[in-house]
Design a protein around this motif. Structure first.
Motif, PDB file in Angstrom:
ATOM      1  N   ASP A   2       0.902  -1.203  -0.005  1.00  0.00           N
ATOM      2  CA  ASP A   2      -0.018  -0.003  -0.215  1.00  0.00           C
ATOM      3  C   ASP A   2       0.962   1.316  -0.126  1.00  0.00           C
ATOM      4  OD1 ASP A   2      -2.212  -1.562   0.564  1.00  0.00           O
ATOM      5  OD2 ASP A   2      -1.615  -1.686   2.553  1.00  0.00           O
ATOM      6  N   ILE A   3       0.467   2.141  -0.872  1.00  0.00           N
ATOM      7  CA  ILE A   3       1.034   3.523  -0.674  1.00  0.00           C
ATOM      8  C   ILE A   3       0.335   4.372   0.186  1.00  0.00           C
ATOM      9  CG2 ILE A   3       2.017   5.643  -2.040  1.00  0.00           C
ATOM     10  CD1 ILE A   3       3.630   3.505  -3.054  1.00  0.00           C
ATOM     11  N   ILE A   4       0.724   4.929   1.222  1.00  0.00           N
ATOM     12  CA  ILE A   4      -0.331   5.700   2.267  1.00  0.00           C
ATOM     13  C   ILE A   4       0.225   7.374   2.123  1.00  0.00           C
ATOM     14  CG2 ILE A   4      -0.969   6.046   4.746  1.00  0.00           C
ATOM     15  CD1 ILE A   4       0.078   2.929   4.520  1.00  0.00           C
ATOM     16  N   ALA A   5      -0.779   8.180   1.770  1.00  0.00           N
ATOM     17  CA  ALA A   5      -0.536   9.529   1.906  1.00  0.00           C
ATOM     18  C   ALA A   5      -0.618  10.118   3.139  1.00  0.00           C
ATOM     19  CB  ALA A   5      -1.315  10.418   1.017  1.00  0.00           C
ATOM     20  N   VAL A   6       0.516  10.541   3.825  1.00  0.00           N
ATOM     21  CA  VAL A   6       0.582  11.132   5.401  1.00  0.00           C
ATOM     22  C   VAL A   6       0.338  12.619   5.321  1.00  0.00           C
ATOM     23  CG1 VAL A   6       1.941  11.232   7.236  1.00  0.00           C
ATOM     24  CG2 VAL A   6       2.267   9.344   5.791  1.00  0.00           C
ATOM     25  N   GLU A   7      -0.668  12.934   6.100  1.00  0.00           N
ATOM     26  CA  GLU A   7      -1.186  14.385   6.067  1.00  0.00           C
ATOM     27  C   GLU A   7      -0.360  14.933   7.290  1.00  0.00           C
ATOM     28  OE1 GLU A   7      -3.258  16.562   4.851  1.00  0.00           O
ATOM     29  OE2 GLU A   7      -3.539  15.038   3.166  1.00  0.00           O
ATOM     30  N   ILE A   8      -0.384  14.829   8.666  1.00  0.00           N
ATOM     31  CA  ILE A   8       0.333  14.953   9.837  1.00  0.00           C
ATOM     32  C   ILE A   8       1.061  13.918  10.368  1.00  0.00           C
ATOM     33  CG2 ILE A   8       0.162  15.965  12.055  1.00  0.00           C
ATOM     34  CD1 ILE A   8      -2.095  17.685  10.681  1.00  0.00           C
ATOM     35  N   PRO A   9       2.151  13.492  10.266  1.00  0.00           N
ATOM     36  CA  PRO A   9       2.880  12.062  10.816  1.00  0.00           C
ATOM     37  C   PRO A   9       2.576  11.915  12.196  1.00  0.00           C
ATOM     38  CG  PRO A   9       4.448  13.902   9.995  1.00  0.00           C
ATOM     39  CD  PRO A   9       2.963  14.436   9.725  1.00  0.00           C
ATOM     40  N   THR A  10       2.003  10.770  12.594  1.00  0.00           N
ATOM     41  CA  THR A  10       1.946  10.519  14.076  1.00  0.00           C
ATOM     42  C   THR A  10       3.364  10.033  14.596  1.00  0.00           C
ATOM     43  OG1 THR A  10       1.402   8.002  13.551  1.00  0.00           O
ATOM     44  CG2 THR A  10      -0.249   9.487  13.666  1.00  0.00           C
ATOM     45  N   ALA A  11       3.463   9.858  15.806  1.00  0.00           N
ATOM     46  CA  ALA A  11       4.684   9.531  16.210  1.00  0.00           C
ATOM     47  C   ALA A  11       5.047   8.233  15.750  1.00  0.00           C
ATOM     48  CB  ALA A  11       4.572   9.628  17.799  1.00  0.00           C
ATOM     49  N   VAL A  12       3.871   7.260  15.834  1.00  0.00           N
ATOM     50  CA  VAL A  12       4.491   5.925  15.059  1.00  0.00           C
ATOM     51  C   VAL A  12       4.704   6.037  13.798  1.00  0.00           C
ATOM     52  CG1 VAL A  12       3.294   3.678  14.598  1.00  0.00           C
ATOM     53  CG2 VAL A  12       2.668   4.946  16.891  1.00  0.00           C
ATOM     54  N   GLN A  13       4.101   7.045  13.003  1.00  0.00           N
ATOM     55  CA  GLN A  13       4.819   6.846  11.613  1.00  0.00           C
ATOM     56  C   GLN A  13       6.208   7.616  11.614  1.00  0.00           C
ATOM     57  OE1 GLN A  13       1.250   8.974  10.141  1.00  0.00           O
ATOM     58  NE2 GLN A  13       0.504   7.393   8.879  1.00  0.00           N
ATOM     59  N   ILE A  14       6.483   8.604  12.344  1.00  0.00           N
ATOM     60  CA  ILE A  14       7.800   8.933  12.456  1.00  0.00           C
ATOM     61  C   ILE A  14       8.896   8.096  12.535  1.00  0.00           C
ATOM     62  CG2 ILE A  14       9.153  10.820  13.369  1.00  0.00           C
ATOM     63  CD1 ILE A  14       6.840  12.733  13.583  1.00  0.00           C
ATOM     64  N   ARG A  15       8.471   7.276  13.658  1.00  0.00           N
ATOM     65  CA  ARG A  15       9.445   6.184  14.106  1.00  0.00           C
ATOM     66  C   ARG A  15       9.605   5.216  12.796  1.00  0.00           C
ATOM     67  NH1 ARG A  15       7.559   6.750  19.099  1.00  0.00           N
ATOM     68  NH2 ARG A  15       6.079   5.091  19.023  1.00  0.00           N
ATOM     69  N   ALA A  16       8.546   4.632  12.247  1.00  0.00           N
ATOM     70  CA  ALA A  16       8.923   3.860  11.148  1.00  0.00           C
ATOM     71  C   ALA A  16       9.556   4.558   9.965  1.00  0.00           C
ATOM     72  CB  ALA A  16       7.172   3.666  10.592  1.00  0.00           C
ATOM     73  N   TRP A  17       9.146   5.750   9.799  1.00  0.00           N
ATOM     74  CA  TRP A  17      10.087   6.502   8.537  1.00  0.00           C
ATOM     75  C   TRP A  17      11.496   6.734   9.031  1.00  0.00           C
ATOM     76  CZ3 TRP A  17       7.353   9.737   4.699  1.00  0.00           C
ATOM     77  CH2 TRP A  17       8.275  10.502   4.180  1.00  0.00           C
ATOM     78  N   HIS A  18      11.602   6.874  10.294  1.00  0.00           N
ATOM     79  CA  HIS A  18      13.129   6.926  10.837  1.00  0.00           C
ATOM     80  C   HIS A  18      13.797   5.691  10.685  1.00  0.00           C
ATOM     81  CE1 HIS A  18      16.470   8.762  12.864  1.00  0.00           C
ATOM     82  NE2 HIS A  18      16.481   7.673  13.559  1.00  0.00           N
ATOM     83  N   SER A  19      13.168   4.431  10.825  1.00  0.00           N
ATOM     84  CA  SER A  19      13.901   3.294  10.819  1.00  0.00           C
ATOM     85  C   SER A  19      14.260   2.957   9.300  1.00  0.00           C
ATOM     86  CB  SER A  19      13.061   1.853  11.167  1.00  0.00           C
ATOM     87  OG  SER A  19      11.778   1.834  10.366  1.00  0.00           O
ATOM     88  N   VAL A  20      13.525   3.448   8.430  1.00  0.00           N
ATOM     89  CA  VAL A  20      13.756   3.303   6.875  1.00  0.00           C
ATOM     90  C   VAL A  20      15.236   4.192   6.594  1.00  0.00           C
ATOM     91  CG1 VAL A  20      13.127   3.550   4.462  1.00  0.00           C
ATOM     92  CG2 VAL A  20      11.530   2.700   6.150  1.00  0.00           C
ATOM     93  N   VAL A  21      15.183   5.614   7.192  1.00  0.00           N
ATOM     94  CA  VAL A  21      15.902   6.294   7.055  1.00  0.00           C
ATOM     95  C   VAL A  21      17.575   5.922   7.397  1.00  0.00           C
ATOM     96  CG1 VAL A  21      17.018   8.468   7.668  1.00  0.00           C
ATOM     97  CG2 VAL A  21      14.738   8.564   7.041  1.00  0.00           C
ATOM     98  N   THR A  22      17.410   5.427   8.915  1.00  0.00           N
ATOM     99  CA  THR A  22      18.635   4.840   9.305  1.00  0.00           C
ATOM    100  C   THR A  22      19.238   3.281   8.484  1.00  0.00           C
ATOM    101  OG1 THR A  22      17.113   3.776  10.995  1.00  0.00           O
ATOM    102  CG2 THR A  22      18.228   5.782  11.493  1.00  0.00           C
ATOM    103  N   ALA A  23      18.310   2.738   8.107  1.00  0.00           N
ATOM    104  CA  ALA A  23      18.706   1.352   7.352  1.00  0.00           C
ATOM    105  C   ALA A  23      19.435   1.876   5.970  1.00  0.00           C
ATOM    106  CB  ALA A  23      17.506   0.784   7.113  1.00  0.00           C
ATOM    107  N   VAL A  24      18.738   2.840   5.419  1.00  0.00           N
ATOM    108  CA  VAL A  24      19.287   3.255   4.109  1.00  0.00           C
ATOM    109  C   VAL A  24      20.480   3.832   4.103  1.00  0.00           C
ATOM    110  CG1 VAL A  24      18.887   5.118   2.217  1.00  0.00           C
ATOM    111  CG2 VAL A  24      17.069   3.505   2.808  1.00  0.00           C
ATOM    112  N   GLN A  25      20.865   4.845   5.370  1.00  0.00           N
ATOM    113  CA  GLN A  25      22.094   5.468   5.591  1.00  0.00           C
ATOM    114  C   GLN A  25      22.988   4.568   5.671  1.00  0.00           C
ATOM    115  OE1 GLN A  25      21.397   8.404   8.648  1.00  0.00           O
ATOM    116  NE2 GLN A  25      23.233   9.346   7.840  1.00  0.00           N
TER     117      GLN A  25
END
Ligand SMILES: CC(C)(COP(=O)(O)OP(=O)(O)OC[C@H]1O[C@@H](n2cnc3c(N)ncnc32)[C@H](O)[C@@H]1OP(=O)(O)O)[C@@H](O)C(=O)NCCC(=O)NCCS
Length: 333
Positions: A2-25
């Motif tokens: 699924d591709i989900i458009a995020v309006e105002i990211p929740t704390a859970v979404q921010i943490r999930a986003w961050h885990s992708v960022v750190t794995a990519v980095q």
């Protein structure tokens, strides 16, 4: 998926986003200090001045495997390109996730009537063939440079500071530019406009006192510190340099703009303001161990200044651009 458009990211979404960022980095750019959760939060919740963020998450069975970040400049800057960043977790690559995220963002670029979109890739990473397969072309090659402050020779620094051009004086400030210098500083910022030109659609900024304030506010809102050193002659700022010390990783400061106004060039003002900045940081922020910057490969003068200061070449970056019409079509539903 699924591709989900995020309006105002929740704390859970921010943490999930961050885990992708750190794995990519860790996979594509392991030499860089890892982005902190605070930095990810700031990036997702505080858009740069005069812009709007659109965010998407790609999820498989509820797990975030990829993200896309699109920055749309405000309407009044309608001619400026949007900026895109697509990240896919290394364990989920080559399955079309990046392409689907990009198609969704491309739809938004067109829906908002933006002429073009820019993206940055680290050379020799999958981002290069990815962007080139999606309608982007390389418009600028940049060299990433790093200065270890311990490598700066104090004798060289003192000599360089003492050798400032006659008739100019150094002025420095932390945070927003003082009112009395705001117009002069806006004029000096325009000198950035004649940096060796790339082929991008018009990334030119029109600086005024209001815009300078917005930029300083954005840095302050993130909790970071902005330092500026300028060379002043009469009412004119002839050259300046800006450094940002991030709140969460102050050991690595980032070079922002440096420019010398045409008419004042050839007097070593660029190296003079940068040397004064170094001296200031060494005294005021001893926790800063490194300064990072990047230079367009054809900006030979700034590269020479940075190498004289002791900056060493690290990685190559490539700026890409696609016209809205060349981006992939709408996502399959
Ligand atoms: C770039 C990135 C987003 C690609 O994500 P992805 O989900 O693996 O990409 P896709 O599977 O949708 O690939 C689409 C096409 O891009 C090209 N491509 C992607 N990765 C490639 C690679 N490693 N080698 C060669 N071609 C590649 C291929 O043409 C691919 O189509 P194909 O698989 O049918 O041959 C991912 O590698 C990444 O997160 N990189 C780090 C972040 C980054 O630098 N982003 C770029 C800035 S926007």
């Amino acid at each position: 998926m699924d591709i989900i458009a995020v309006e105002i990211p929740t704390a859970v979404q921010i943490r999930a986003w961050h885990s992708v960022v750190t794995a990519v980095q860790a996979c594509d750019n392991p030499e860089e200090p890892p982005q902190t959760l605070e930095q990810t939060t700031g990036r997702l919740t505080t858009p740069p001045p005069n812009s709007r963020l659109l965010l998407w998450i790609a999820a498989v069975d509820g797990v975030t495997v990829g993200v896309a970040y699109l920055r749309l400049p405000a309407e009044r800057d309608g001619g400026r390109p949007a900026e895109i960043d697509v990240l896919v977790h290394p364990a989920h690559r080559r399955r079309g996730i990046g392409a689907r995220l990009l198609r969704r963002a491309a739809e938004a670029v067109r829906a908002h009537g933006r002429p073009a979109v820019v993206a940055q890739a680290i050379a020799e990473t999958p981002a290069v063939p990815f962007l080139e397969s999606q309608g982007f072309r390389c418009v600028l090659v940049l060299t990433g440079l790093l200065l270890r402050v311990d490598d700066v020779d104090p004798g060289w620094l003192a000599d360089t500071l003492a050798a400032g051009p006659p008739g100019y004086e150094l002025v420095r400030w932390r945070g927003a530019v003082p009112d009395g210098l705001a117009d002069a500083f806006a004029d000096a910022k325009l000198a950035m406009d004649d940096l060796p030109a790339d082929e991008t659609v018009t990334e030119r900024m029109s600086w005024d006192a209001g815009r300078l304030g917005e930029m300083a506010d954005m840095v302050a809102k993130r909790g970071d510190d902005l330092y500026t050193v300028a060379a002043v002659r009469g009412p004119v700022i002839a050259g300046f340099t800006e450094i940002v010390v991030p709140a969460n990783s102050p050991e690595r400061a980032a070079q922002y703009d440096t420019a010398v106004v045409p008419g004042h060039r050839g007097k070593r003002i660029g190296i003079w303001v940068k040397a004064a900045m170094l001296e200031w940081l060494l005294a005021e922020r001893p926790e800063v161990r490194e300064i990072e910057t990047d230079n367009a490969d054809d900006n030979v003068h700034m590269l020479a200044v940075n190498e004289e200061l002791g900056f060493r070449r690290q990685r190559e970056y490539r700026d890409y651009q696609a016209e809205a019409a060349d981006l992939p079509g709408p996502p399959e539903r």
